[in-house]
Design a protein around this motif. Structure first.
Motif, PDB file in Angstrom:
ATOM      1  N   GLY A  40     -22.722  17.432   1.150  1.00  0.00           N
ATOM      2  CA  GLY A  40     -24.080  17.925   1.333  1.00  0.00           C
ATOM      3  C   GLY A  40     -24.210  19.428   1.400  1.00  0.00           C
ATOM      4  O   GLY A  40     -25.298  19.941   1.667  1.00  0.00           O
ATOM      5  N   GLY A  41     -23.134  20.168   1.172  1.00  0.00           N
ATOM      6  CA  GLY A  41     -23.200  21.625   1.232  1.00  0.00           C
ATOM      7  C   GLY A  41     -24.025  22.206   0.094  1.00  0.00           C
ATOM      8  O   GLY A  41     -24.016  21.690  -1.023  1.00  0.00           O
ATOM      9  N   ARG A  42     -24.748  23.292   0.385  1.00  0.00           N
ATOM     10  CA  ARG A  42     -25.580  23.937  -0.617  1.00  0.00           C
ATOM     11  C   ARG A  42     -24.710  24.579  -1.696  1.00  0.00           C
ATOM     12  O   ARG A  42     -23.643  25.141  -1.420  1.00  0.00           O
ATOM     13  N   ILE A  43     -25.165  24.497  -2.931  1.00  0.00           N
ATOM     14  CA  ILE A  43     -24.476  25.112  -4.055  1.00  0.00           C
ATOM     15  C   ILE A  43     -25.034  26.518  -4.235  1.00  0.00           C
ATOM     16  O   ILE A  43     -26.244  26.703  -4.392  1.00  0.00           O
ATOM     17  N   ARG A  44     -24.179  27.506  -4.175  1.00  0.00           N
ATOM     18  CA  ARG A  44     -24.594  28.893  -4.309  1.00  0.00           C
ATOM     19  C   ARG A  44     -24.293  29.389  -5.718  1.00  0.00           C
ATOM     20  O   ARG A  44     -23.227  29.114  -6.270  1.00  0.00           O
ATOM     21  N   PRO A 233     -25.637  19.860   6.898  1.00  0.00           N
ATOM     22  CA  PRO A 233     -24.376  20.507   7.298  1.00  0.00           C
ATOM     23  C   PRO A 233     -24.549  22.013   7.390  1.00  0.00           C
ATOM     24  O   PRO A 233     -25.326  22.623   6.644  1.00  0.00           O
ATOM     25  N   GLU A 234     -23.843  22.589   8.352  1.00  0.00           N
ATOM     26  CA  GLU A 234     -23.843  24.033   8.482  1.00  0.00           C
ATOM     27  C   GLU A 234     -22.843  24.638   7.511  1.00  0.00           C
ATOM     28  O   GLU A 234     -21.765  24.082   7.286  1.00  0.00           O
ATOM     29  N   ALA A 235     -23.230  25.746   6.945  1.00  0.00           N
ATOM     30  CA  ALA A 235     -22.329  26.416   6.012  1.00  0.00           C
ATOM     31  C   ALA A 235     -21.072  26.875   6.739  1.00  0.00           C
ATOM     32  O   ALA A 235     -21.130  27.350   7.874  1.00  0.00           O
ATOM     33  N   ALA A 236     -19.935  26.690   6.096  1.00  0.00           N
ATOM     34  CA  ALA A 236     -18.667  27.112   6.693  1.00  0.00           C
ATOM     35  C   ALA A 236     -18.648  28.626   6.835  1.00  0.00           C
ATOM     36  O   ALA A 236     -19.135  29.344   5.957  1.00  0.00           O
TER      37      ALA A 236
END
Length: 347
Positions: A40-44, A233-236
Motif C-alpha cells: 500500500g505504499g505510495r508510488i513516487r 501505511p506510513e512512509a518509511a
C-alpha cells in the motif's frame, strides 16, 4: 468558502468598478493514488535525465524548446526577463458584442466578479446594461502574468469573467467526409424533426449528475464498511545509512585502486593505519570477516621495516641451529638407552 485569487477593476469609458476575482468552478472527480499492491505504499515519481539517467532537482531544471529541425533552444531567467509580462490589475473593456456572435469553442475558464463595497452601484449598472442589451463585453485582462482575452457575461446576479482561447488555438474541422454531398429526403427530415420535438424541454442542470463518480463513491463506501480497508501505511523514514554506505564503498574502491598502483615492495601501504583506510578495512571486515582477518594478519606480518627484518633474521637462524642440536642430542640419548635395555633382556 471561496477565496479571492485576484483583485482589480473593470474599466469601461470613465467608469471604474473595483472587483475581486473568484474561481467559479471546481473539480469533484475522485482521485486515486498509485500505490504498491503488496504493502500500500505510495508510488513516487522521480525526475530523471534521459541522457545521463541521474535524478534531477528542481534547481537544476531549465526551460528548453525543441525546434522542428532538432535544435534545442534553452532559455534562462535573464532571457525570460526580457519578455513582455502583463501585471496590471485592470479589466479593460474593448467592445460590447451580441451574445450569439460568441463561439462556445472559444470559452475557457469561468470566474465570478465580486464588487467592492463602495462599487456595488456601478457593478449593478454594468450587469443590468449587459442583460438589457443581450450583449457581452470583450475584455483584456492580465492573469498569472499573461494577458488573455476574456468575456464579461451575466449569470443570475453576478458578472462572470470567462477567459477565452486565442483564435489560432481553435482547430478547424478539416474532414474530407464533410465535403461529401448528401441527399436528404423530406420524409427523413420530417421524422428527425419530430424526434427532436419529442425530446425537447427546458434545460435544468440540476437534473443531471455524474453517475460514474457516484458509482465509484458507493463502491468505496461498500468496501470500507465490509472490511475492505486497511490503515494507510506510513512512509518509511529516509535511510540515513545510504550516504555512509556509499562513502565506505567509495573509500574501499579507492583503497583497492591505490593498492593496485602501489609499488610491488609495498603491497600493504594502502591498508596500513597511516594511510587512513580504517573505514575501508572496517567495511570489508563486515562483509567478509574470515577473509579480512586473514588479510589483516598477513598485513601485520609483512609491515615491518627492512631494518627490523634484518635484526629478526639472525635470531631466527640461531633458534633454528639450537633446536637442531638439541634434537640430535636427544636422539643419541634415546638410542643409547634402547641398546642398554636390549642387552639387559638378553642376559
Amino acid at each position: 468558502m471561496m477565496r479571492a485569487i485576484w483583485n482589480g477593476a473593470v474599466s469601461f469609458g470613465l467608469v471604474n468598478v473595483p472587483v475581486r476575482l473568484y474561481a467559479a468552478t471546481t473539480n469533484h472527480d475522485i482521485r486515486f493514488h498509485q500505490v504498491h499492491e503488496r504493502d500500500g505504499g505510495r508510488i513516487r515519481q522521480k525526475r530523471t535525465c534521459s541522457v545521463c539517467g541521474e535524478e534531477v532537482q528542481y534547481s537544476e531544471i531549465a526551460k528548453g524548446y525543441e525546434t522542428d529541425d532538432g535544435q534545442l533552444i534553452m532559455l534562462d531567467d535573464d532571457d525570460l526577463a526580457t519578455l513582455p509580462v502583463a501585471s496590471g490589475h485592470e479589466i479593460d473593456v474593448v467592445q460590447f458584442v451580441p451574445s450569439e456572435q460568441i463561439d462556445a469553442l472559444l470559452l475557457d475558464k469561468s470566474y465570478y466578479l465580486e464588487p467592492e463595497s463602495k462599487a456595488v452601484k456601478p457593478y449593478a449598472l454594468l450587469r443590468e446594461a449587459l442583460r438589457e442589451t443581450d450583449r457581452m463585453a470583450v475584455v483584456k485582462v492580465a492573469l498569472r502574468q499573461r494577458e488573455t482575452l476574456a468575456l464579461l457575461r451575466v449569470r443570475d446576479e453576478a458578472i462572470v469573467l470567462q477567459t477565452m482561447l486565442w483564435p489560432d488555438e481553435v482547430r478547424e474541422p478539416e474532414f474530407e467526409t464533410l465535403r461529401t454531398e448528401v441527399d436528404l429526403r423530406p420524409q427523413e427530415m420530417q421524422m428527425a424533426s419530430s424526434l427532436v420535438e419529442s425530446l425537447s424541454g427546458e434545460f435544468d442542470s440540476s437534473q443531471f449528475e455524474d453517475d460514474y463518480r457516484q458509482a465509484v463513491s458507493d463502491l468505496i463506501d461498500y468496501k470500507r464498511e465490509h472490511g475492505g480497508g486497511r490503515p494507510t501505511p506510513e512512509a518509511a523514514p529516509a535511510d540515513e545509512g545510504d550516504d555512509m554506505t556509499d562513502l565506505l564503498t567509495a573509500l574501499r574502491r579507492s583503497v583497492e585502486a591505490a593498492g593496485g598502483k602501489a609499488p610491488a615492495e609495498e603491497p600493504a601501504k594502502a591498508s596500513s593505519p597511516e594511510s587512513g583506510s580504517e573505514s575501508g578495512e572496517q567495511a570489508a571486515a563486515e562483509e567478509k570477516p574470515k577473509r579480512s582477518r586473514s588479510r589483516t594478519k598477513k598485513t601485520e606480518e609483512t609491515t615491518g621495516t627492512t631494518e627490523e627484518a634484518a635484526e629478526e633474521a639472525p635470531k631466527k637462524s640461531t633458534r633454528s641451529k639450537s633446536s637442531t642440536k638439541k634434537k640430535s642430542d636427544d636422539d643419541e640419548t634415546e638410542t643409547a638407552s634402547t641398546s642398554k635395555s636390549r642387552r639387559s633382556k638378553s642376559a
